[in-house]
Design a protein around this motif. Structure first.
Motif, PDB file in Angstrom:
ATOM      1  N   GLU A   1       0.869  -1.179   0.000  1.00  0.00           N
ATOM      2  CA  GLU A   1       0.000   0.000   0.000  1.00  0.00           C
ATOM      3  C   GLU A   1       0.904   1.226   0.000  1.00  0.00           C
ATOM      4  OE1 GLU A   1      -3.316   1.747   3.174  1.00  0.00           O
ATOM      5  OE2 GLU A   1      -2.172  -0.029   3.664  1.00  0.00           O
ATOM      6  N   GLU A   2       0.419   2.298  -0.634  1.00  0.00           N
ATOM      7  CA  GLU A   2       1.140   3.574  -0.566  1.00  0.00           C
ATOM      8  C   GLU A   2       0.249   4.572   0.152  1.00  0.00           C
ATOM      9  OE1 GLU A   2       2.435   5.081  -4.348  1.00  0.00           O
ATOM     10  OE2 GLU A   2       3.774   3.364  -4.643  1.00  0.00           O
ATOM     11  N   ILE A   3       0.817   5.282   1.104  1.00  0.00           N
ATOM     12  CA  ILE A   3       0.058   6.297   1.836  1.00  0.00           C
ATOM     13  C   ILE A   3       0.618   7.653   1.447  1.00  0.00           C
ATOM     14  CG2 ILE A   3      -0.538   7.144   4.132  1.00  0.00           C
ATOM     15  CD1 ILE A   3       0.477   4.460   5.139  1.00  0.00           C
ATOM     16  N   VAL A   4      -0.233   8.575   1.098  1.00  0.00           N
ATOM     17  CA  VAL A   4       0.213   9.938   0.818  1.00  0.00           C
ATOM     18  C   VAL A   4      -0.294  10.852   1.926  1.00  0.00           C
ATOM     19  CG1 VAL A   4       0.177  11.856  -0.817  1.00  0.00           C
ATOM     20  CG2 VAL A   4       0.137   9.506  -1.664  1.00  0.00           C
ATOM     21  N   VAL A   5       0.618  11.572   2.553  1.00  0.00           N
ATOM     22  CA  VAL A   5       0.229  12.543   3.576  1.00  0.00           C
ATOM     23  C   VAL A   5       0.614  13.923   3.074  1.00  0.00           C
ATOM     24  CG1 VAL A   5       0.561  13.305   5.964  1.00  0.00           C
ATOM     25  CG2 VAL A   5       0.603  10.867   5.419  1.00  0.00           C
ATOM     26  N   ASN A   6      -0.359  14.831   3.071  1.00  0.00           N
ATOM     27  CA  ASN A   6      -0.127  16.214   2.658  1.00  0.00           C
ATOM     28  C   ASN A   6      -0.251  17.129   3.860  1.00  0.00           C
ATOM     29  OD1 ASN A   6       0.021  16.388  -0.422  1.00  0.00           O
ATOM     30  ND2 ASN A   6      -1.749  15.069  -0.111  1.00  0.00           N
ATOM     31  N   THR A   7       0.589  18.133   3.945  1.00  0.00           N
ATOM     32  CA  THR A   7       0.427  19.129   4.999  1.00  0.00           C
ATOM     33  C   THR A   7      -0.610  20.150   4.549  1.00  0.00           C
ATOM     34  OG1 THR A   7       2.149  20.548   4.114  1.00  0.00           O
ATOM     35  CG2 THR A   7       2.836  18.902   5.721  1.00  0.00           C
ATOM     36  N   VAL A   8      -1.036  20.986   5.492  1.00  0.00           N
ATOM     37  CA  VAL A   8      -2.015  22.026   5.199  1.00  0.00           C
ATOM     38  C   VAL A   8      -1.292  23.370   5.182  1.00  0.00           C
ATOM     39  CG1 VAL A   8      -4.111  23.150   6.062  1.00  0.00           C
ATOM     40  CG2 VAL A   8      -3.844  20.682   6.280  1.00  0.00           C
ATOM     41  N   GLY A   9      -1.679  24.243   4.287  1.00  0.00           N
ATOM     42  CA  GLY A   9      -1.096  25.595   4.232  1.00  0.00           C
ATOM     43  C   GLY A   9       0.389  25.551   3.949  1.00  0.00           C
ATOM     44  N   ASN A  10       1.158  26.308   4.763  1.00  0.00           N
ATOM     45  CA  ASN A  10       2.600  26.384   4.528  1.00  0.00           C
ATOM     46  C   ASN A  10       3.396  25.393   5.374  1.00  0.00           C
ATOM     47  OD1 ASN A  10       2.525  28.476   2.613  1.00  0.00           O
ATOM     48  ND2 ASN A  10       2.214  29.973   4.255  1.00  0.00           N
ATOM     49  N   GLU A  11       2.710  24.486   6.040  1.00  0.00           N
ATOM     50  CA  GLU A  11       3.411  23.543   6.909  1.00  0.00           C
ATOM     51  C   GLU A  11       4.334  22.617   6.125  1.00  0.00           C
ATOM     52  OE1 GLU A  11       0.976  22.724  10.964  1.00  0.00           O
ATOM     53  OE2 GLU A  11       0.622  21.365   9.294  1.00  0.00           O
ATOM     54  N   LEU A  12       5.413  22.237   6.808  1.00  0.00           N
ATOM     55  CA  LEU A  12       6.348  21.281   6.221  1.00  0.00           C
ATOM     56  C   LEU A  12       6.449  20.061   7.130  1.00  0.00           C
ATOM     57  CD1 LEU A  12       9.206  23.709   5.130  1.00  0.00           C
ATOM     58  CD2 LEU A  12       7.403  22.740   3.694  1.00  0.00           C
ATOM     59  N   ILE A  13       6.746  18.944   6.539  1.00  0.00           N
ATOM     60  CA  ILE A  13       6.907  17.697   7.303  1.00  0.00           C
ATOM     61  C   ILE A  13       8.235  17.727   8.057  1.00  0.00           C
ATOM     62  CG2 ILE A  13       7.258  15.203   7.067  1.00  0.00           C
ATOM     63  CD1 ILE A  13       5.225  15.420   4.686  1.00  0.00           C
TER      64      ILE A  13
END
Ligand SMILES: *[C@@H]1O[C@H](CO)[C@@H](O)[C@H](O)[C@H]1NC(C)=O
Ligand SMILES: *[C@@H]1O[C@H](CO)[C@@H](O)[C@H](O)[C@H]1NC(C)=O
Length: 112
Positions: A53-65
């Protein structure tokens, strides 16, 4: 002769440790960050097949991981970062089971 046997046993032991350690992933530092993704991903085993499985996580706004922690709760899986990651706005994490086995991973991603 005996030393060869010992060497072989040591090699076998290290490869078992390496194989067992492939499911856990811990990158970055979560100090001062907040949890943006927390989920358990679980699949049942199918004979002869590797589940994945591949999971994609996106941040919101200008946040960075800032940190990515994957815990292999079953113990014989594999996980790695496929795209994106620390300092970026998204990450794609690949989860894989051993052949014929299922998996159970806890995935945490922290952003700031
Ligand atoms: C992987 O993480 C799980 C859950 O934290 C832990 O129980 C297990 O011992 C870890 N495995 C290795 C090889 O570090
Ligand atoms: C991830 O972010 C990059 C830019 O940082 C963007 O080009 C890409 O389309 C994004 N991918 C996903 C799956 O959202």
């Amino acid at each position: 002769m005996a030393s060869k046997v010992i060497l072989f046993l040591l090699l076998a032991l290290t490869s078992v440790i390496l194989v067992q350690g492939r499911g856990n992933l811990s990158l970055g530092n979560n100090y001062g960050t907040h949890l943006i993704y927390h989920d358990i991903h679980e699949k049942a085993g199918i004979p002869l097949i590797k589940r994945d499985e591949e999971i994609v996580v996106n941040t919101v706004g200008n946040e960075l991981i800032r940190a990515i922690v994957v815990q292999d709760l079953k113990g014989d899986g594999e996980s790695y970062i496929k795209r994106g990651g620390l300092g970026q706005k998204n990450v794609t994490i690949k989860l894989k089971s051993a052949r014929g086995s299922g998996y159970k991973f806890l995935v945490d991603v922290y952003g700031i």
